[in-house]
Structure formats: structure tokens, C-alpha cells
Scaffold this motif. Sequence first.
Motif, PDB file in Angstrom:
ATOM      1  N   ALA A 194     -10.683  -5.814 -10.291  1.00 46.76           N
ATOM      2  CA  ALA A 194      -9.477  -5.255  -9.680  1.00 46.76           C
ATOM      3  C   ALA A 194      -9.192  -5.983  -8.367  1.00 46.76           C
ATOM      4  O   ALA A 194     -10.088  -6.580  -7.764  1.00 46.76           O
ATOM      5  N   ALA A 195      -7.944  -5.933  -7.925  1.00 45.26           N
ATOM      6  CA  ALA A 195      -7.553  -6.629  -6.696  1.00 45.26           C
ATOM      7  C   ALA A 195      -6.689  -5.707  -5.850  1.00 45.26           C
ATOM      8  O   ALA A 195      -5.759  -5.076  -6.359  1.00 45.26           O
ATOM      9  N   LEU A 196      -7.012  -5.629  -4.545  1.00 48.82           N
ATOM     10  CA  LEU A 196      -6.259  -4.808  -3.603  1.00 48.82           C
ATOM     11  C   LEU A 196      -5.563  -5.714  -2.598  1.00 48.82           C
ATOM     12  O   LEU A 196      -6.198  -6.584  -1.988  1.00 48.82           O
ATOM     13  N   GLY A 197      -4.256  -5.499  -2.417  1.00 49.32           N
ATOM     14  CA  GLY A 197      -3.515  -6.260  -1.428  1.00 49.32           C
ATOM     15  C   GLY A 197      -3.789  -5.765  -0.020  1.00 49.32           C
ATOM     16  O   GLY A 197      -4.412  -4.711   0.191  1.00 49.32           O
ATOM     17  N   GLY A 240      -9.115  -5.363 -13.636  1.00 51.21           N
ATOM     18  CA  GLY A 240      -7.915  -6.151 -13.869  1.00 51.21           C
ATOM     19  C   GLY A 240      -6.652  -5.596 -13.251  1.00 51.21           C
ATOM     20  O   GLY A 240      -5.603  -6.248 -13.287  1.00 51.21           O
ATOM     21  N   VAL A 241      -6.711  -4.400 -12.667  1.00 52.71           N
ATOM     22  CA  VAL A 241      -5.520  -3.787 -12.072  1.00 52.71           C
ATOM     23  C   VAL A 241      -5.316  -4.337 -10.664  1.00 52.71           C
ATOM     24  O   VAL A 241      -6.268  -4.476  -9.892  1.00 52.71           O
ATOM     25  N   ARG A 242      -4.074  -4.631 -10.321  1.00 53.31           N
ATOM     26  CA  ARG A 242      -3.741  -5.145  -8.998  1.00 53.31           C
ATOM     27  C   ARG A 242      -2.906  -4.115  -8.242  1.00 53.31           C
ATOM     28  O   ARG A 242      -1.900  -3.633  -8.753  1.00 53.31           O
ATOM     29  N   ILE A 243      -3.355  -3.790  -7.038  1.00 54.15           N
ATOM     30  CA  ILE A 243      -2.636  -2.858  -6.178  1.00 54.15           C
ATOM     31  C   ILE A 243      -1.963  -3.681  -5.084  1.00 54.15           C
ATOM     32  O   ILE A 243      -2.640  -4.312  -4.276  1.00 54.15           O
ATOM     33  N   TRP A 244      -0.640  -3.655  -5.052  1.00 51.19           N
ATOM     34  CA  TRP A 244       0.119  -4.497  -4.128  1.00 51.19           C
ATOM     35  C   TRP A 244      -0.062  -4.030  -2.679  1.00 51.19           C
ATOM     36  O   TRP A 244      -0.434  -2.880  -2.431  1.00 51.19           O
ATOM     37  N   ARG A 304      -2.772   0.444 -14.379  1.00 52.03           N
ATOM     38  CA  ARG A 304      -1.861  -0.685 -14.474  1.00 52.03           C
ATOM     39  C   ARG A 304      -1.472  -1.115 -13.065  1.00 52.03           C
ATOM     40  O   ARG A 304      -1.676  -0.371 -12.104  1.00 52.03           O
ATOM     41  N   ASN A 305      -0.911  -2.300 -12.951  1.00 56.35           N
ATOM     42  CA  ASN A 305      -0.563  -2.823 -11.634  1.00 56.35           C
ATOM     43  C   ASN A 305       0.394  -1.883 -10.911  1.00 56.35           C
ATOM     44  O   ASN A 305       1.368  -1.401 -11.492  1.00 56.35           O
ATOM     45  N   VAL A 308       2.978  -2.033  -8.486  1.00 53.24           N
ATOM     46  CA  VAL A 308       3.840  -3.007  -7.841  1.00 53.24           C
ATOM     47  C   VAL A 308       5.085  -2.325  -7.284  1.00 53.24           C
ATOM     48  O   VAL A 308       5.426  -2.452  -6.121  1.00 53.24           O
TER      49      VAL A 308
END
Length: 481
Positions: free
Chosen positions: A6-9, A23-27, A40-41, A43
Amino acid sequence: AVYHGAALGTGARVAREAEVQPGVRIWPGRWVAPGALATRNLVWSGGGLPFAEDGSLEGRIGVDWTVEELLRYAGAAAAALPPGEVVVGADPGGTAPLIRELLVGGLRLLGRPVADLGSVLPGVTAWAVGHRRAAGGLQILRDGPVVRVLPLGPGGCPFGGERLRKLEQAWRDQGAALPPGEPGPVTPWPGATQAYLASLRAELLAEPGQRRQPAVELTTTPDRLPLLEEWAGALGFRLLRPGWDAGDREAGDPRAGEAGGPVAVAGKARHLDAGRGQGGGPAPVRAGIGALHPGWWLAGPTGEPLPEEVLQSLELLLACRYLPAGEPVPIPAAAPVALEAVCTGWGRRWRRVEPGEAPAEEPLRHLSRLLDHLALSGCGLAELLAGLPPVRLARATVALPWESRPRLLRALAEAFGEGAQPIAGGLRLTAPDGCTLTVLPVPHQPLCRIYAEAADRRRAEEEMGRLRQILGGLGQQVQEA
């Protein structure tokens, strides 16, 4: 928990008990609420879906979404509903009344008749949808500056299945087009809360004079207190030291002070004493009503909130007691098998229901039934809980790719042979020692929720690990095929 991959902005925050799946991206700047599952992302721009897996929209107006996006969401929700009236109700205070007015106006521009409930208690909107035989509704919940708009289908049921698909498609199609013609009529219903309380009062069995014990100590948001005092007075309950739901806030959250209360670092209800009340009588029932999610929590004998499966057992017992005779008791598809024994013990029929078929959460109805039942039986909460069947559950969420889902479920059923039984929305698997496994693919998301139920928690965890290994192996075989 933020899982590997996962990725955190920058500035993104994940609250306690929330999960961000692999795999989920937090903007940047986005907020994952307590208890939420980010699958899910997040965005909220560039074509991303701004709502959660139940179709709800959560955030801050002017920060996370604009007025235009809010109106677009209202159009998408309306497009997912059948023709007819839409009921709209909101928490009091903050921006919730403003958002209610915006949604009412947007629905009217679409030609929809609207029933405007004003500021109401959690659960009233869902009840009103069924009571008025409306096409659906929008319930607005508030916690400080954060607001959640929860869509409801016919009967007040949360969105699920086909209705969620329609909501997503309508959002991608830029909401519903404005039809030519006159705006839809609006019907104010300022007496919705009183009508709801009358329905609760008619359901209860104890006379007001019998409700001497126990009293109830509630935690919730401050703006709800006048409505909750009205609830207690109308039903003859004693409301002690009402407060606010500080347990939903995480230490260090800069928004925590905006709700008007302190931050509970230790978590909900840990400070509570579940001993005897004054004079040796039953201790007050200690409960809370969630801010952004229309659920409730209940402190058990140790002062800790009851686990979800125990609360489900209690809700089911109360449903058996208070639902009309002959009406089957709904049990969610993911609920433990042991809960079926609660219905059987009361001689009640039951049926499993998929997401979107189950009634929306009405925390005050559950709490009213509980207090009434305790008043009639004369026992305390600890004695009532001791009579519930033991439920020991392990749960997990795993990835389940779209393309392999049908073949994977077939392979899983073949692996368990006669122990595999199709259920609403998934599979139920029974191991030779009686351990029960429930496999429920998440609609329209590449995920699967699995539950293991056994005689003890260690055995449930073992079976959960074995099932995850089986799923992983079968998934690899399916991909290779």
C-alpha cells in the motif's frame, strides 16, 4: 494497519482499527476513518470512485469534495433507486443540515419527490423509508467536520449488489441528467422522530413502571443529546451522564477537539466499571452510538466493548423476542453459524440475507429492546450474556482477482466435497471436526472475506490459516490454467 504494497501520500492519515489493503494508494491529505477498510485507491479525482464499498460518501465539504460533486452523488444515488419518493434526514449540528438542504434541492431538480425529515436520530431515516414505502433515502451522519452520506434502498436497506453497480455506473456517467419539467415536490416531516419513538414504544413489552432498572449511560456526539433525552423520556428509560463518542477519535487527530470532547487514548469504555449499581441493583447499561457509522457498541462485564459476534448474538436474541410471530428473523450472510441456534432456541424461523437485503442499523431500536428485556426479566446484562451461545470467530480479507473468481470458488467447493454448501453470496465449508468456514467474495471488488468459526479461537485461527493457504494454492493453479 497498512499492508505491504500500500502507498500513502503526504499528509494522508489512517485511523486506528482502519485497514489499507495491499496495492491500495491513498492520495495526499486523504483520511481513512476508524474501522474503515480501504480496498481501492482513495483519489476522489481523475475518475476515481469517491464512495466506500457500501456506496456511502464520507469527507469534508469544500476539502474532500465540492458542492458540485455532492450534487453529482445525489444524482447517481437517485439513478440507482426505483421511481418514487426519496427520504432525507441528517444529524443535527455542523454542516450536516446544510448538506441535507443541498441534497434535497438536488433531488428536487431531478424531479424526485422528497420527504425532508430535518434533524433526526440515527436510524430514523431508514425506518421512515420503510414506513412511507419510499423508493429509498439518504441519511447524513456527522462527526465533527466529517460527514458521511449513507444511501438507502427500498425498505431502508443499505445499498448492495445490483444497486451498487447502478450507483457506480451513474457516477461514471456524471450522475443523472436533469429532466425537463417542474422540480419535484418536497414534504417536510418535522414529526419523524416522534413517529419513530411511537413505533419503538408500541413494540416494547414492559409497562413504564417496570423500567426501574437498569438505567443507561450513553456516549455519542453532543448535538444528539437533546434527541436522545427525548428518546429516553418517551420510552420511560433513565439516561445517566450522557456524553460524547470520544472513543471514535484517535489520539493526535487534529480534528478531535472539534467534536466538543476529549480524546480517549485508551479506547471506548475501558474506564467503565461494570460492577453492581447503587444499592446492590444491576449496574447501568453502558453503550454508545457511533458517529459516522449508524451502529452501536455495548460494554460487557469487564467494561470492554463486546466483540462484534457477541453483539450480533444479542441483537438476534432481541429480534426473536420482539419481531412479530411468524416473521423469519434475518441473519446476515457473514454472521456465525452459531447464531442460528439462538433462533432455534426461541422456536423462530430464520433466513440468511445478502448485503442490500438486511435492514439498516437502528441502534436505538436494539438498545430499547435490550433495556425493555432486562426490565421484564429482572436480570442484569452479565446474566443475559452468559446465556448466549459461545461464538469464536477468526476473520480475514484476501485478494481474489476478478477473472479467477468463478473457477476459484468451484475449485474450493470441489476441495471440500460434501462439506461445501452454497449460501447467499458465497460458500460455507464444514471441516470434519465441525469447524465452519464462510467464504464471501466482495461484490464488484477483487477481494474475498473469509470467516472461521470453531470450538475455540486457536482452532479458528488454525483453520483460517489453512483456508488462506488453500486459496493461495488454488489461485495459483487457476492463473496457470
